[in-house]
Design an enzyme around this catalytic site. Sequence first.
Site, PDB file in Angstrom:
ATOM      1  NE  ARG A 291      -4.673   0.662   2.276  1.00 23.67           N
ATOM      2  CZ  ARG A 291      -5.357  -0.547   2.087  1.00 23.67           C
ATOM      3  NH1 ARG A 291      -5.095  -1.650   1.427  1.00 23.67           N
ATOM      4  NH2 ARG A 291      -6.612  -0.309   1.302  1.00 23.67           N
TER       5      ARG A 291
ATOM      6  NE  ARG B 149     -11.740   2.363   2.404  1.00 26.08           N
ATOM      7  CZ  ARG B 149     -12.514   1.377   2.534  1.00 26.08           C
ATOM      8  NH1 ARG B 149     -13.964   1.635   2.414  1.00 26.08           N
ATOM      9  NH2 ARG B 149     -12.394   0.514   1.470  1.00 26.08           N
TER      10      ARG B 149
HETATM   11  P1  AP5 Z   1      -8.980  -2.935   2.002  1.00 23.03           P
HETATM   12  O1  AP5 Z   1     -10.032  -4.664   2.170  1.00 23.03           O
HETATM   13  O2  AP5 Z   1      -7.689  -3.878   1.379  1.00 23.03           O
HETATM   14  O3  AP5 Z   1      -9.815  -2.246   1.104  1.00 23.03           O
HETATM   15  P2  AP5 Z   1      -9.637  -1.646   0.338  1.00 23.03           P
HETATM   16  O4  AP5 Z   1      -8.090  -1.433  -0.730  1.00 23.03           O
HETATM   17  O5  AP5 Z   1      -9.613  -0.599   0.458  1.00 23.03           O
HETATM   18  O6  AP5 Z   1     -10.538  -2.371  -0.663  1.00 23.03           O
HETATM   19  P3  AP5 Z   1     -11.400  -2.715  -0.748  1.00 23.03           P
HETATM   20  O7  AP5 Z   1     -11.867  -4.277   0.676  1.00 23.03           O
HETATM   21  O8  AP5 Z   1     -13.032  -1.652   0.029  1.00 23.03           O
HETATM   22  O9  AP5 Z   1     -12.766  -2.509  -2.134  1.00 23.03           O
HETATM   23  P4  AP5 Z   1     -12.445  -3.597  -3.274  1.00 23.03           P
HETATM   24  O10 AP5 Z   1     -11.093  -2.591  -4.963  1.00 23.03           O
HETATM   25  O11 AP5 Z   1     -11.602  -5.101  -2.949  1.00 23.03           O
HETATM   26  O12 AP5 Z   1     -13.419  -3.970  -3.152  1.00 23.03           O
HETATM   27  P5  AP5 Z   1     -14.600  -5.178  -3.959  1.00 23.03           P
HETATM   28  O13 AP5 Z   1     -14.531  -5.928  -5.237  1.00 23.03           O
HETATM   29  O14 AP5 Z   1     -14.537  -5.479  -2.456  1.00 23.03           O
HETATM   30  O15 AP5 Z   1      -8.359  -2.812   3.342  1.00 23.03           O
HETATM   31  C1  AP5 Z   1      -8.881  -2.301   4.364  1.00 23.03           C
HETATM   32  C2  AP5 Z   1      -8.324  -0.806   5.550  1.00 23.03           C
HETATM   33  O16 AP5 Z   1      -7.516  -1.858   6.066  1.00 23.03           O
HETATM   34  C3  AP5 Z   1      -7.650   0.055   4.621  1.00 23.03           C
HETATM   35  O17 AP5 Z   1      -8.309   1.138   4.704  1.00 23.03           O
HETATM   36  C4  AP5 Z   1      -6.060  -0.058   5.513  1.00 23.03           C
HETATM   37  O18 AP5 Z   1      -6.903   1.027   6.612  1.00 23.03           O
HETATM   38  C5  AP5 Z   1      -6.555  -1.359   6.355  1.00 23.03           C
HETATM   39  N1  AP5 Z   1      -5.574  -2.157   5.498  1.00 23.03           N
HETATM   40  C6  AP5 Z   1      -4.961  -2.829   4.333  1.00 23.03           C
HETATM   41  N2  AP5 Z   1      -4.428  -3.444   4.256  1.00 23.03           N
HETATM   42  C7  AP5 Z   1      -2.947  -2.480   4.357  1.00 23.03           C
HETATM   43  C8  AP5 Z   1      -1.735  -2.568   4.065  1.00 23.03           C
HETATM   44  N3  AP5 Z   1      -1.412  -3.148   3.573  1.00 23.03           N
HETATM   45  N4  AP5 Z   1      -1.353  -1.441   4.899  1.00 23.03           N
HETATM   46  C9  AP5 Z   1      -1.398  -0.303   5.850  1.00 23.03           C
HETATM   47  N5  AP5 Z   1      -3.157  -0.733   6.105  1.00 23.03           N
HETATM   48  C10 AP5 Z   1      -3.631  -1.698   5.388  1.00 23.03           C
HETATM   49  O19 AP5 Z   1     -16.150  -4.324  -4.781  1.00 23.03           O
HETATM   50  C11 AP5 Z   1     -16.390  -3.570  -3.771  1.00 23.03           C
HETATM   51  C12 AP5 Z   1     -17.913  -3.330  -4.398  1.00 23.03           C
HETATM   52  O20 AP5 Z   1     -18.483  -3.406  -5.732  1.00 23.03           O
HETATM   53  C13 AP5 Z   1     -19.089  -4.441  -4.039  1.00 23.03           C
HETATM   54  O21 AP5 Z   1     -20.411  -4.281  -3.653  1.00 23.03           O
HETATM   55  C14 AP5 Z   1     -19.337  -5.222  -5.544  1.00 23.03           C
HETATM   56  O22 AP5 Z   1     -19.729  -6.153  -5.541  1.00 23.03           O
HETATM   57  C15 AP5 Z   1     -18.669  -4.013  -6.546  1.00 23.03           C
HETATM   58  N6  AP5 Z   1     -18.314  -4.632  -7.433  1.00 23.03           N
HETATM   59  C16 AP5 Z   1     -16.987  -5.123  -8.129  1.00 23.03           C
HETATM   60  N7  AP5 Z   1     -16.518  -5.514  -8.898  1.00 23.03           N
HETATM   61  C17 AP5 Z   1     -18.062  -4.664  -9.638  1.00 23.03           C
HETATM   62  C18 AP5 Z   1     -18.269  -4.230 -11.323  1.00 23.03           C
HETATM   63  N8  AP5 Z   1     -17.085  -4.546 -11.884  1.00 23.03           N
HETATM   64  N9  AP5 Z   1     -19.343  -3.960 -11.098  1.00 23.03           N
HETATM   65  C19 AP5 Z   1     -20.869  -3.119 -10.423  1.00 23.03           C
HETATM   66  N10 AP5 Z   1     -19.963  -3.918  -9.589  1.00 23.03           N
HETATM   67  C20 AP5 Z   1     -18.921  -3.827  -9.022  1.00 23.03           C
END
Ligand code: AP5
Length: 262
Positions: A128, A211
């Site tokens: 990250r 975020r």
């Molecule tokens: P983390 O869980 O990694 O969250 P993120 O990176 O913010 O990513 P998300 O899980 O929120 O989203 P995603 O891209 O995976 O989307 P998704 O597929 O779910 O981290 C959470 C927290 O932990 C961070 O904020 C930080 O504080 C901490 N952290 C984590 N790693 C860290 C590190 N290395 N260092 C320090 N801190 C750390 O999709 C989202 C939605 O969209 C879903 O509802 C899905 O159904 C929908 N969707 C997906 N694709 C489509 C599509 N093609 N069309 C329509 N809808 C869609």
Amino acid sequence: MRMQINLQRDTWLRGNATPCERSAKSRCVRHAATRPMRAVLLGPPGVGKGTQAALLFARMGACHLSTGEILRTAKCLNACDRTPGLNTALEYMQRGELVPDQTVVQLIQERTDCLRCHAGFLLDGFPRTVEQAKALDQLLGNEHLGLDAAISYYLPWPVVVERLSGRRTCRACKSAYHIETLPPRQEGLCDECGGPLHQREDDQPESINVRMQSYAKSTAPVLDFYRDRGLLVEVSAEGAPEEVYQRTLQSLENRVKVKPTG
Ligand code: AP5
């Protein structure tokens, strides 16, 4: 379309001391990678990294390894099941502070068995920061492993907000849904395990802004890190998950050889 989720990931969530029972041979895949795929998934929160990782796992066999999931699960583990790195991470989270690079790297070090996995890996949420990217480089170098690609998904900001605000996650098996684009068959309940769905705390509007700012400041420079090493593959995340998946495969064509198996 329903996502298959990697249920055998205790080693990832609890650390190397928990043996992995996963056998790649038993996995049914539509596209088989001719060798293990090792990649990091980059992109802003909500772009769909987890959704694509679930598809890539189900069809190519590489494990979905999310650092966000480790941190969310840490809160639910008994003290005896927590590694030293998890205990330190929990202390930061309980004070409402971000987990620092050093501790996140420790969490990955405690899970090197997952990096060595014969099925490959898809790191989601790590690295990250540039510091984390350098640490991963070193860890993989120590294991004589190389990365195939850093896949960076991109999407217009308003669509990201729609995806995050409509996301619902199963408390039990962590499957992700969307109230409009991917609703469960029965409202509020997971199709996979019947567990209750909930909205993640960090999917509230005020958290989404924080975020996104953190992504722009700390994670966007990671793209240059991988661009400079010739590993960056940029993929538009617009359209349905299946479209994005097919686009991902096309973009990876020259890096990971895949053979359709039916
Ligand atoms: P983390 O869980 O990694 O969250 P993120 O990176 O913010 O990513 P998300 O899980 O929120 O989203 P995603 O891209 O995976 O989307 P998704 O597929 O779910 O981290 C959470 C927290 O932990 C961070 O904020 C930080 O504080 C901490 N952290 C984590 N790693 C860290 C590190 N290395 N260092 C320090 N801190 C750390 O999709 C989202 C939605 O969209 C879903 O509802 C899905 O159904 C929908 N969707 C997906 N694709 C489509 C599509 N093609 N069309 C329509 N809808 C869609």
